[in-house]
Design a protein around this motif. Structure first.
Motif, PDB file in Angstrom:
ATOM      1  N   GLY A 102      16.731   3.278 100.984  1.00  0.00           N
ATOM      2  CA  GLY A 102      15.308   3.280 101.312  1.00  0.00           C
ATOM      3  C   GLY A 102      14.483   2.227 100.624  1.00  0.00           C
ATOM      4  O   GLY A 102      13.606   1.618 101.222  1.00  0.00           O
ATOM      5  N   GLY A 103      14.725   1.989  99.337  1.00  0.00           N
ATOM      6  CA  GLY A 103      13.965   0.994  98.595  1.00  0.00           C
ATOM      7  C   GLY A 103      12.481   1.273  98.590  1.00  0.00           C
ATOM      8  O   GLY A 103      12.024   2.410  98.437  1.00  0.00           O
ATOM      9  N   ALA A 104      11.687   0.196  98.833  1.00  0.00           N
ATOM     10  CA  ALA A 104      10.227   0.305  98.758  1.00  0.00           C
ATOM     11  C   ALA A 104       9.651   1.185  99.862  1.00  0.00           C
ATOM     12  O   ALA A 104       8.519   1.670  99.745  1.00  0.00           O
ATOM     13  CB  ALA A 104       9.604  -1.088  98.825  1.00  0.00           C
ATOM     14  N   ALA A 105      10.422   1.411 100.947  1.00  0.00           N
ATOM     15  CA  ALA A 105       9.919   2.260 102.021  1.00  0.00           C
ATOM     16  C   ALA A 105       9.751   3.700 101.575  1.00  0.00           C
ATOM     17  O   ALA A 105       9.030   4.473 102.203  1.00  0.00           O
ATOM     18  CB  ALA A 105      10.865   2.203 103.221  1.00  0.00           C
ATOM     19  N   LEU A 106      10.406   4.088 100.480  1.00  0.00           N
ATOM     20  CA  LEU A 106      10.296   5.444  99.962  1.00  0.00           C
ATOM     21  C   LEU A 106       9.444   5.487  98.699  1.00  0.00           C
ATOM     22  O   LEU A 106       9.638   6.315  97.826  1.00  0.00           O
ATOM     23  CB  LEU A 106      11.691   6.018  99.687  1.00  0.00           C
ATOM     24  CG  LEU A 106      12.614   6.093 100.905  1.00  0.00           C
ATOM     25  CD1 LEU A 106      13.910   6.791 100.546  1.00  0.00           C
ATOM     26  CD2 LEU A 106      11.926   6.805 102.061  1.00  0.00           C
ATOM     27  N   GLU A 107       8.491   4.565  98.605  1.00  0.00           N
ATOM     28  CA  GLU A 107       7.511   4.561  97.531  1.00  0.00           C
ATOM     29  C   GLU A 107       6.129   4.647  98.169  1.00  0.00           C
ATOM     30  O   GLU A 107       5.823   3.927  99.121  1.00  0.00           O
ATOM     31  CB  GLU A 107       7.648   3.300  96.670  1.00  0.00           C
ATOM     32  CG  GLU A 107       9.001   3.203  95.977  1.00  0.00           C
ATOM     33  CD  GLU A 107       9.132   1.942  95.148  1.00  0.00           C
ATOM     34  OE1 GLU A 107       8.166   1.143  95.129  1.00  0.00           O
ATOM     35  OE2 GLU A 107      10.197   1.757  94.526  1.00  0.00           O
ATOM     36  N   PHE A 108       5.269   5.538  97.634  1.00  0.00           N
ATOM     37  CA  PHE A 108       4.023   5.872  98.313  1.00  0.00           C
ATOM     38  C   PHE A 108       2.821   5.652  97.397  1.00  0.00           C
ATOM     39  O   PHE A 108       2.748   6.248  96.314  1.00  0.00           O
ATOM     40  CB  PHE A 108       4.051   7.326  98.772  1.00  0.00           C
ATOM     41  CG  PHE A 108       5.279   7.686  99.560  1.00  0.00           C
ATOM     42  CD1 PHE A 108       5.424   7.263 100.867  1.00  0.00           C
ATOM     43  CD2 PHE A 108       6.301   8.420  98.975  1.00  0.00           C
ATOM     44  CE1 PHE A 108       6.563   7.582 101.596  1.00  0.00           C
ATOM     45  CE2 PHE A 108       7.438   8.738  99.688  1.00  0.00           C
ATOM     46  CZ  PHE A 108       7.575   8.318 101.003  1.00  0.00           C
ATOM     47  N   PRO A 109       1.856   4.817  97.809  1.00  0.00           N
ATOM     48  CA  PRO A 109       0.614   4.670  97.027  1.00  0.00           C
ATOM     49  C   PRO A 109      -0.165   5.990  97.035  1.00  0.00           C
ATOM     50  O   PRO A 109      -0.319   6.621  98.080  1.00  0.00           O
ATOM     51  CB  PRO A 109      -0.137   3.554  97.754  1.00  0.00           C
ATOM     52  CG  PRO A 109       0.448   3.524  99.135  1.00  0.00           C
ATOM     53  CD  PRO A 109       1.870   3.969  99.008  1.00  0.00           C
ATOM     54  N   ALA A 110      -0.629   6.387  95.869  1.00  0.00           N
ATOM     55  CA  ALA A 110      -1.297   7.682  95.742  1.00  0.00           C
ATOM     56  C   ALA A 110      -2.615   7.540  94.994  1.00  0.00           C
ATOM     57  O   ALA A 110      -2.784   6.637  94.169  1.00  0.00           O
ATOM     58  CB  ALA A 110      -0.393   8.683  95.021  1.00  0.00           C
ATOM     59  N   THR A 111      -3.523   8.451  95.278  1.00  0.00           N
ATOM     60  CA  THR A 111      -4.807   8.526  94.574  1.00  0.00           C
ATOM     61  C   THR A 111      -4.943   9.921  93.979  1.00  0.00           C
ATOM     62  O   THR A 111      -4.806  10.921  94.684  1.00  0.00           O
ATOM     63  CB  THR A 111      -5.980   8.263  95.525  1.00  0.00           C
ATOM     64  OG1 THR A 111      -5.832   6.961  96.105  1.00  0.00           O
ATOM     65  CG2 THR A 111      -7.307   8.321  94.770  1.00  0.00           C
ATOM     66  N   ILE A 112      -5.186   9.959  92.693  1.00  0.00           N
ATOM     67  CA  ILE A 112      -5.340  11.228  91.982  1.00  0.00           C
ATOM     68  C   ILE A 112      -6.732  11.232  91.365  1.00  0.00           C
ATOM     69  O   ILE A 112      -7.082  10.333  90.603  1.00  0.00           O
ATOM     70  CB  ILE A 112      -4.281  11.369  90.872  1.00  0.00           C
ATOM     71  CG1 ILE A 112      -2.882  11.166  91.450  1.00  0.00           C
ATOM     72  CG2 ILE A 112      -4.381  12.728  90.192  1.00  0.00           C
ATOM     73  CD1 ILE A 112      -1.852  10.795  90.420  1.00  0.00           C
ATOM     74  N   VAL A 113      -7.525  12.215  91.730  1.00  0.00           N
ATOM     75  CA  VAL A 113      -8.896  12.286  91.229  1.00  0.00           C
ATOM     76  C   VAL A 113      -9.056  13.581  90.444  1.00  0.00           C
ATOM     77  O   VAL A 113      -8.750  14.659  90.935  1.00  0.00           O
ATOM     78  CB  VAL A 113      -9.909  12.246  92.389  1.00  0.00           C
ATOM     79  CG1 VAL A 113     -11.317  11.985  91.854  1.00  0.00           C
ATOM     80  CG2 VAL A 113      -9.527  11.175  93.390  1.00  0.00           C
ATOM     81  N   TYR A 114      -9.487  13.463  89.194  1.00  0.00           N
ATOM     82  CA  TYR A 114      -9.637  14.596  88.301  1.00  0.00           C
ATOM     83  C   TYR A 114     -11.122  14.950  88.157  1.00  0.00           C
ATOM     84  O   TYR A 114     -11.963  14.063  88.049  1.00  0.00           O
ATOM     85  CB  TYR A 114      -9.118  14.254  86.902  1.00  0.00           C
ATOM     86  CG  TYR A 114      -7.712  13.768  86.828  1.00  0.00           C
ATOM     87  CD1 TYR A 114      -6.673  14.641  86.521  1.00  0.00           C
ATOM     88  CD2 TYR A 114      -7.403  12.420  87.006  1.00  0.00           C
ATOM     89  CE1 TYR A 114      -5.371  14.198  86.417  1.00  0.00           C
ATOM     90  CE2 TYR A 114      -6.099  11.980  86.904  1.00  0.00           C
ATOM     91  CZ  TYR A 114      -5.088  12.864  86.616  1.00  0.00           C
ATOM     92  OH  TYR A 114      -3.793  12.420  86.500  1.00  0.00           O
ATOM     93  N   GLN A 115     -11.432  16.230  88.102  1.00  0.00           N
ATOM     94  CA  GLN A 115     -12.825  16.628  87.880  1.00  0.00           C
ATOM     95  C   GLN A 115     -12.880  17.824  86.934  1.00  0.00           C
ATOM     96  O   GLN A 115     -12.111  18.771  87.081  1.00  0.00           O
ATOM     97  CB  GLN A 115     -13.510  17.005  89.190  1.00  0.00           C
ATOM     98  CG  GLN A 115     -15.000  17.340  88.992  1.00  0.00           C
ATOM     99  CD  GLN A 115     -15.608  17.972  90.224  1.00  0.00           C
ATOM    100  OE1 GLN A 115     -15.356  19.133  90.508  1.00  0.00           O
ATOM    101  NE2 GLN A 115     -16.382  17.192  90.971  1.00  0.00           N
ATOM    102  N   MET A 116     -13.783  17.745  85.957  1.00  0.00           N
ATOM    103  CA  MET A 116     -14.041  18.866  85.057  1.00  0.00           C
ATOM    104  C   MET A 116     -15.539  19.116  85.027  1.00  0.00           C
ATOM    105  O   MET A 116     -16.319  18.178  84.935  1.00  0.00           O
ATOM    106  CB  MET A 116     -13.533  18.578  83.653  1.00  0.00           C
ATOM    107  CG  MET A 116     -12.039  18.484  83.598  1.00  0.00           C
ATOM    108  SD  MET A 116     -11.473  18.243  81.916  1.00  0.00           S
ATOM    109  CE  MET A 116      -9.713  18.212  82.220  1.00  0.00           C
ATOM    110  N   CYS A 117     -15.921  20.376  85.103  1.00  0.00           N
ATOM    111  CA  CYS A 117     -17.330  20.720  85.218  1.00  0.00           C
ATOM    112  C   CYS A 117     -17.755  21.667  84.094  1.00  0.00           C
ATOM    113  O   CYS A 117     -17.044  22.622  83.770  1.00  0.00           O
ATOM    114  CB  CYS A 117     -17.603  21.381  86.575  1.00  0.00           C
ATOM    115  SG  CYS A 117     -17.284  20.293  87.981  1.00  0.00           S
ATOM    116  N   ASN A 118     -18.913  21.382  83.552  1.00  0.00           N
ATOM    117  CA  ASN A 118     -19.511  22.200  82.501  1.00  0.00           C
ATOM    118  C   ASN A 118     -20.624  23.025  83.130  1.00  0.00           C
ATOM    119  O   ASN A 118     -21.714  22.533  83.395  1.00  0.00           O
ATOM    120  CB  ASN A 118     -20.057  21.289  81.396  1.00  0.00           C
ATOM    121  CG  ASN A 118     -20.867  22.046  80.371  1.00  0.00           C
ATOM    122  OD1 ASN A 118     -20.705  23.251  80.199  1.00  0.00           O
ATOM    123  ND2 ASN A 118     -21.746  21.325  79.674  1.00  0.00           N
TER     124      ASN A 118
END
Length: 584
Positions: A102-118
């Motif tokens: 598979g090589g690069a075809a099995l690598e996925f760009p991802a976005t992770i967004v963290y949120q903490m609320c007071n």
């Protein structure tokens, strides 16, 4: 110093990712319809698990993790996967053949967004050194995987949120077990002794099978293999005998035991063992090894050089998938009793490295006894040794300090603090002074320490002793102002003064503490103590006052007074029951 009770400690732990937003009036509720890849958890005084730790504190943690597959945005988590699922369905399923092609075809760009609320009505002020975001291989928060330090280093207003976005590439074929983590520690201006905590634990799983698997999962197009025109890759030569035992874990929980090895030759990382190496065990009092051992040949060393033998499959469930290299079983050396000797031997049955001395009786006073505890190799003891060197190890439960599985650090060799033992030198608090003077800011104050035995005078010592103050009704020492006590003058007296006392008494002061919140600057309602240890673990060796009780208007309030220890009470005991109050 008359201050309010210690501020509320808020700690939020998040394994996963989150997203943007501001606190709404519906803060105590997660969205009824979650967004793609969204996870959410609310912790309030009446919720689980927050009600175990909080009084009046409200927090919400949310995360969102998505990745791009052939132009389509997908959730990092399988459909229907519940919040805080420790055993999720795999997000990706491939065969090893597909991964190899598979090589690069099995690598996925991802976005992770963290949120903490007071959601509290006070501003949240973080503790800078304890705030970070990381992308982790497992649930532990090891420093080497931190990607953002102190990202929460500014305050979070009341009824407000803080958000952090992180982009990365997910590689399920080469990194099969991933997680995301965020930790948040800080203070709210509330007079409660408890802290506030809220967390999410979410895991991403890739399942790689040896044979084709038609089951559901993310399938990226697999390109056709290209002709191999490169020269054969030279396999690095590994010295399999350059290996040491780094940890033996024998906690009270019988399912969570393991033997941890580390291969020092970096050429061994990720390599299959081709030499006839065994881990053997000498039972308590036995001079010959047991006939049950663990053969390492044919097994693969982890990419980080560790090789861990667990005693049960439950250990891997507890410590995390992939943490156990081999499940030895309940009849293997890994089912440690804490009284045996463990060794690594080569094909000629010569000892490469060993913990413990064979033929040794199972006596709690023996240096190799680690029942309900652990033995940890010191970080500077790198060389394998066919002989047991006790000084190369920290052995618990030394001094009665048992260790449970939650304190183990599987597949991590780091500088570990040894057992905190009671000091051999007797050092006592004999006088505390808060002079009654006209000035409010320039009040001479000091704490007098004394070594009643001649053999403990005129010497230095390494007992990790500190003179500390417990402000008001606090149950924790004020660590920032702690004064190290590592010597005793020939006179047998050591005076710790504040600045005003130093100006008055000069060289009579052995130590000067200028911190206005320090133990030499109390005006009567605090507790003054000698302790051994640090934030990770400590105990009181001598104290004036009662921990957790504000001294104001009590029998141990010494405002504008002088406290003197009774001469007949030069013992290890609570000073609060052996004092006279003298008004100046």
């Amino acid at each position: 110093m008359r201050i309010s009770s210690p501020s509320l400690l808020a700690s939020v732990l998040l394994l996963g990712g989150a997203f943007t937003g501001v606190v709404s009036q519906q803060f105590d509720n997660c969205p009824a319809v979650p967004r793609l890849g969204e996870k959410c958890n609310v912790c309030t005084p009446g919720s689980e698990p927050a009600n175990k730790w909080t009084t009046d504190c409200r927090l919400r943690v949310r995360m969102q993790c998505t990745y791009i597959d052939n132009g389509q945005t997908k959730s990092c988590f399988p459909p229907g996967n519940s919040v805080n699922n420790d055993d999720p369905e795999p997000t990706w399923e491939y065969t090893q053949e597909e991964c190899d092609r598979g090589g690069a075809a099995l690598e996925f760009p991802a976005t992770i967004v963290y949120q903490m609320c007071n959601a509290n009505d006070q501003t949240f002020t973080p503790i800078e050194e304890k705030n970070f975001i990381k992308f982790a291989h497992n649930r532990r928060l090891e420093s080497e995987s931190i990607i953002e330090n102190a990202v929460w280093d500014s305050t979070i207003n009341a009824q407000a949120c803080r958000t952090q976005t992180y982009t990365t590439t997910l590689k399920p074929c080469t990194n099969k077990w991933r997680g995301m983590a965020l930790e948040m520690d800080g203070n709210l201006a509330k007079n409660y002794p408890d802290y506030c905590r809220c967390f999410l634990r979410e895991y991403l799983l890739a399942e790689i099978s040896a044979t084709p698997n038609p089951g559901p999962g993310t399938k990226a197009p697999v390109p056709a293999p290209k002709p191999d025109t490169k020269a054969p890759v030279k396999v690095p030569q590994c010295d399999f005998t350059n290996v040491v035992i780094t940890e033996l874990a024998s906690p009270e929980k019988s399912f969570a035991k393991y033997i941890e090895l580390y291969f020092l030759d970096k050429n061994c990382d990720g390599i299959t063992i081709t030499e006839d190496i065994h881990v053997i065990s000498y039972g308590p009092g036995d001079c010959e090894p047991s006939n049950i051992d663990v053969a390492l040949k044919g097994q693969t060393i982890r990419e980080d050089g560790f090789f861990t033998i667990c005693n049960s499959a439950s250990a891997e469930v507890y410590y995390g998938r992939g943490e156990c290299t081999v499940i030895g079983g309940l009849t293997s050396p890994a089912n440690l009793r804490g009284t045996e000797a463990i060794a690594i031997i080569d094909s000629d049955e010569k000892v490469i490295d060993i913990f413990g001395i064979p033929c040794t009786d199972p006596n709690p006073n023996k240096k190799q006894y680690f029942v309900n505890g652990r033995a940890v190799r010191k970080i500077d003891a790198w060389d394998p040794s066919p002989y047991f060197v006790y000084d190369n190890w920290h052995v618990f439960p030394g001094c009665g300090q048992e260790v449970g599985p939650e304190a183990m650090d599987i597949n991590k060799w780091q500088d570990t603090r040894g057992p905190i033992c009671y000091p051999k030198a007797k050092i006592l608090i004999t006088e505390i002074v808060d002079l009654d003077v006209d000035s409010v800011t320039q009040v001479p104050r000091y704490v007098e320490l004394h070594a009643p035995r001649l053999k403990h005078r005129g010497m230095g010592f390494d007992h990790d002793l500190k003179l500390v103050i417990f402000h008001s009704d606090s149950t924790e020492p004020h660590w920032a102002s702690a004064v190290p006590i590592d010597y005793m003058p020939e006179s047998g007296f050591l005076l710790v003064c504040n600045k005003a006392a130093y100006e008055k008494y000069g060289d009579e002061c052995s130590e000067v503490s200028t911190d206005i919140a320090g133990p030499a600057n109390s005006n009567g309602n605090d507790q003054i103590a000698l302790i051994s240890g640090d934030e990770e673990g400590w105990f009181v060796t001598d104290i004036y006052g009662v921990i957790g009780e504000d001294g104001y208007d009590t029998d141990h309030d010494f405002f504008n007074s002088r406290v003197i220890r009774m001469f007949s009470c030069l013992l290890w005991e609570n000073f609060g029951t052996s004092q006279k109050m003298l008004n100046n």
